[in-house]
Design a protein around this motif. Sequence first.
Motif, PDB file in Angstrom:
ATOM      1  N   GLU A  20       0.671  -1.215  -0.055  1.00 41.15           N
ATOM      2  CA  GLU A  20      -0.176  -0.055   0.042  1.00 41.15           C
ATOM      3  C   GLU A  20       0.948   1.245  -0.114  1.00 41.15           C
ATOM      4  O   GLU A  20       0.497   2.245  -0.779  1.00 41.15           O
ATOM      5  N   TYR A  56       1.738   1.784  -3.370  1.00 38.76           N
ATOM      6  CA  TYR A  56       0.768   2.218  -4.478  1.00 38.76           C
ATOM      7  C   TYR A  56       0.495   3.716  -4.261  1.00 38.76           C
ATOM      8  O   TYR A  56       0.281   4.419  -5.116  1.00 38.76           O
ATOM      9  N   THR A  57       0.676   4.339  -3.013  1.00 39.83           N
ATOM     10  CA  THR A  57       0.418   5.670  -2.723  1.00 39.83           C
ATOM     11  C   THR A  57       1.642   6.481  -3.349  1.00 39.83           C
ATOM     12  O   THR A  57       1.475   7.698  -3.869  1.00 39.83           O
ATOM     13  N   ASP A 103       0.563   7.006  -6.937  1.00 36.90           N
ATOM     14  CA  ASP A 103      -0.357   7.931  -6.968  1.00 36.90           C
ATOM     15  C   ASP A 103       0.454   9.436  -7.153  1.00 36.90           C
ATOM     16  O   ASP A 103       0.035  10.389  -7.853  1.00 36.90           O
ATOM     17  N   TRP A 104       0.966   9.526  -6.245  1.00 40.09           N
ATOM     18  CA  TRP A 104       1.814  10.953  -5.878  1.00 40.09           C
ATOM     19  C   TRP A 104       2.903  11.325  -6.923  1.00 40.09           C
ATOM     20  O   TRP A 104       3.145  12.426  -7.236  1.00 40.09           O
ATOM     21  N   ARG A 122      -6.619   2.984   1.815  1.00 39.88           N
ATOM     22  CA  ARG A 122      -5.685   3.735   1.189  1.00 39.88           C
ATOM     23  C   ARG A 122      -4.981   4.866   2.201  1.00 39.88           C
ATOM     24  O   ARG A 122      -5.984   5.339   3.119  1.00 39.88           O
ATOM     25  N   SER A 123      -3.777   5.098   2.247  1.00 40.49           N
ATOM     26  CA  SER A 123      -3.041   5.900   3.462  1.00 40.49           C
ATOM     27  C   SER A 123      -3.177   7.569   2.821  1.00 40.49           C
ATOM     28  O   SER A 123      -3.111   8.449   4.145  1.00 40.49           O
ATOM     29  N   ARG A 124      -3.699   7.712   1.859  1.00 38.82           N
ATOM     30  CA  ARG A 124      -3.499   9.235   1.248  1.00 38.82           C
ATOM     31  C   ARG A 124      -4.589   9.384   0.239  1.00 38.82           C
ATOM     32  O   ARG A 124      -4.590   8.337  -0.695  1.00 38.82           O
ATOM     33  N   TYR A 143      -6.057  10.609  -3.470  1.00 40.41           N
ATOM     34  CA  TYR A 143      -5.408  10.903  -4.967  1.00 40.41           C
ATOM     35  C   TYR A 143      -4.989  12.234  -4.887  1.00 40.41           C
ATOM     36  O   TYR A 143      -5.702  13.072  -4.305  1.00 40.41           O
TER      37      TYR A 143
END
Length: 561
Positions: free
Chosen positions: A152, A155-156, A159-160, A175-177, A179
């Motif tokens: 995870e 994955y974040t 995203d960033w 999700r920890s953050r 989009y």
Amino acid sequence: MPDHTHPRLAPLQQTTVKYRPDDEVDFVIVGSGAAGGVVAKELSTAGFRVVVLEQGPWRTERDFVHDEIKIFQQSALSNDWNVSPTTFRKTEKDKAQKQPALVYARGVGGTSVHFSANFWRFKEIDFKEASVKGTLAGTGFADWPITYQDLEPYYTKVDWEVGVAGAPGPFDPPRSRPYPMPPHPPKSTGVLLERGAKKLGYKPFPAPMAIASKPFDGRSQCVQCGFCEGFGCEVRAKSSSLVSVIPKAVASGRCEIRPNSYARKIETDAKGRATGVKYFDADKKEAFQRAKAVVVCANGAETPRLLLNSASNLFPHGLANSSGVVGKYLMPNGAGLALGVFDHEVNGFKGIVATRVVWDLYELDPKLGLVGGGGFDYRFDATPIQFASDIGIPPKAPRWGKAYKRWIAQTYTRSVICFGHTTSLPVATNSISLDPTVKDAWGVPAIRMTYADHPQDLKLYKYFAQRSEELLHASGAAQTWQLPVDSQEFAVHLLGTCRMGNDPKTSVVDKYNRAHDVRNLFVVDGSSLVTSGRGQPTMTIQALAFRAGDNIAQFAKRREI
């Protein structure tokens, strides 16, 4: 829709540090695509000296044309079967025939340059489905050695650092953050999908897309030109490795991108350690780049091919292949599709490929007796030639003359594809191997693909084709039909051929993407996937690449490579 305009973009830096082949760099990376670009960025910004060997050229936005003949018929961005032939057979008993069997991009940025940019995360179930749902005879269906929670944070990072637009849906994994960018507004096909899905009780939500919905990290937002899948992006809205992570690797001053460099063999010393990579340069002259460690990110077909071509006295069956698993368990993902024609214009060819998705059937009712699951989007990504010659024609439509022309002119703007993206099971006999007789233009044994869909997969594809037609009907399509379900003979997603696992007897790499057999060799691309999710694997490939890059850097700093 925004106007088809964008701010002027400064040219991307293509001048890099230069290393001599006899310089022993810290890492040589084979491939600069979705995974290779990420690993290059992670290792070079961590302070290591990196050379990236890319078999294709280093293109700029000026090279990206809106020309379907050049792109699809002349392989402008992808592998050219005239110089890089492939062969195909359904079973190991068959003699393989020379034919286009798979496609991948050639060039800096790899397939991330021309992908559709659907960026679904795998869900928690994808990493432990075998133990939760049970294994299946005749397959290598197995749990991953890592969990969704392990992946995870990465994955974040995708995203960033790469750039993903979206909004959490009802079936999103934790999700920890949030989009970094809002979702793209629904285009015509997205509105129709929402209409049909809600009638059937489904819960559609915005499609996660690696395409900028607003200016992001110095890049333009999407201008909705519609030339997306198969094409390069002239405004840097598509979050390819070419425009997202490779510029940061280059800016580190430690990463050399070496285009037109075609890897032929990984060399090893008497102790079984990788010493570097032999490759052909732009003039087809052989060269050797020395390195302390090698990272192969060449895709799920070229990676096993390179390992098998790296056989030696110490590794007679191919490098990292003591298990005999290199090249096996090929998974191309599956699909169940239906087409619909509406009474009104839809113009689905405009804009990005998909704006809304349906995940209600990601996990299926066990009573159906099916393995896996899938998700849907509405799209119309067929170019006029593809539409007229292949997928767009219903069974009773005219196929010649004036009536055929009238039908195409009337129907192209009114057609929609419901694409049911599905699992495909890992089967050991589905594989990438070396063709014993066919060679490419450099004299290297060609890729031989052996593939037949598992009977369970064919049932799953048919189930999703039926549900796809139901969706189109519920959306108001005047005419609908399902595309025939046949075993696949052409692969776009190339997964599972150097699978990850804890047991060196049944897998090629460990949970950190390190080869079990060679301590300073890493394999980081779609080949390490244990299962195929529900399609759309690039998000997971990049998350694995960020995780591998992080761990490889730590190993190197602790002198554990």
